[in-house]
Scaffold this motif. Sequence first.
Motif, PDB file in Angstrom:
ATOM      1  N   ARG A  60       0.839  -1.197   0.000  1.00  0.00           N
ATOM      2  CA  ARG A  60       0.000   0.000   0.000  1.00  0.00           C
ATOM      3  C   ARG A  60       0.873   1.246   0.000  1.00  0.00           C
ATOM      4  O   ARG A  60       1.797   1.370   0.769  1.00  0.00           O
ATOM      5  CB  ARG A  60      -0.904   0.014   1.216  1.00  0.00           C
ATOM      6  CG  ARG A  60      -1.991  -1.057   1.133  1.00  0.00           C
ATOM      7  CD  ARG A  60      -3.229  -0.660   1.847  1.00  0.00           C
ATOM      8  NE  ARG A  60      -4.519  -0.563   1.268  1.00  0.00           N
ATOM      9  CZ  ARG A  60      -4.939  -0.748   0.047  1.00  0.00           C
ATOM     10  NH1 ARG A  60      -4.140  -1.045  -0.891  1.00  0.00           N
ATOM     11  NH2 ARG A  60      -6.205  -0.626  -0.299  1.00  0.00           N
ATOM     12  N   ILE A  61       0.516   2.177  -0.894  1.00  0.00           N
ATOM     13  CA  ILE A  61       1.191   3.469  -0.928  1.00  0.00           C
ATOM     14  C   ILE A  61       0.380   4.488  -0.140  1.00  0.00           C
ATOM     15  O   ILE A  61       0.923   5.351   0.529  1.00  0.00           O
ATOM     16  CB  ILE A  61       1.395   3.928  -2.383  1.00  0.00           C
ATOM     17  CG1 ILE A  61       2.304   2.942  -3.088  1.00  0.00           C
ATOM     18  CG2 ILE A  61       1.967   5.328  -2.444  1.00  0.00           C
ATOM     19  CD1 ILE A  61       2.464   3.195  -4.552  1.00  0.00           C
ATOM     20  N   ASP A  62      -0.939   4.377  -0.235  1.00  0.00           N
ATOM     21  CA  ASP A  62      -1.848   5.189   0.573  1.00  0.00           C
ATOM     22  C   ASP A  62      -3.147   4.402   0.719  1.00  0.00           C
ATOM     23  O   ASP A  62      -3.221   3.236   0.324  1.00  0.00           O
ATOM     24  CB  ASP A  62      -2.060   6.590  -0.019  1.00  0.00           C
ATOM     25  CG  ASP A  62      -2.685   6.602  -1.402  1.00  0.00           C
ATOM     26  OD1 ASP A  62      -3.463   5.676  -1.725  1.00  0.00           O
ATOM     27  OD2 ASP A  62      -2.415   7.530  -2.163  1.00  0.00           O
ATOM     28  N   ALA A  63      -4.184   5.028   1.266  1.00  0.00           N
ATOM     29  CA  ALA A  63      -5.430   4.308   1.556  1.00  0.00           C
ATOM     30  C   ALA A  63      -6.087   3.708   0.317  1.00  0.00           C
ATOM     31  O   ALA A  63      -6.767   2.681   0.412  1.00  0.00           O
ATOM     32  CB  ALA A  63      -6.405   5.237   2.270  1.00  0.00           C
ATOM     33  N   ASP A  64      -5.904   4.322  -0.854  1.00  0.00           N
ATOM     34  CA  ASP A  64      -6.576   3.834  -2.061  1.00  0.00           C
ATOM     35  C   ASP A  64      -5.610   3.348  -3.136  1.00  0.00           C
ATOM     36  O   ASP A  64      -6.037   2.949  -4.209  1.00  0.00           O
ATOM     37  CB  ASP A  64      -7.472   4.940  -2.643  1.00  0.00           C
ATOM     38  CG  ASP A  64      -8.387   4.413  -3.740  1.00  0.00           C
ATOM     39  OD1 ASP A  64      -8.971   3.320  -3.557  1.00  0.00           O
ATOM     40  OD2 ASP A  64      -8.501   5.080  -4.781  1.00  0.00           O
TER      41      ASP A  64
END
Length: 132
Positions: free
Chosen positions: A75-79
């Motif tokens: 994951r790089i961010d939440a999405d």
Amino acid sequence: MRLYTHSACLQHSAGSGHPESPARLHAVLEAIADAGLPGIEYAEAPVATRHQLLRAHSAALVSAVLDVPTHGTRRIDADTAMNEHSAEATLRAAGAMCAAVDGVMNAALGSGSRQAFCAVRPPGHHATRDQA
């Protein structure tokens, strides 16, 4: 019309259950093929250079996406998530966009294609200079 795509774009995965999936690109490519549109020239999406990426994104973001080894899903961010194939898919998607713009601009000079379509993923339309 020149259509840019690459098989690497089908290998990117944001993880199980994420709505952005290879099935979306398969559906687009299948619909285009089934439509039997005349004059489509398929072109392999080239790999974008770091110089091209840095025109739109910070060095920190480019490094976070491309320079961190990925095993499984990361994951790089939440999405935004990626797998071990996502870096190449990302480079091919960005490279397709650059090649398409160059081709359309060059068409005004007598070479290239006046129309282009990029059938690529992962999508980058939410990305900013500093965020994926």
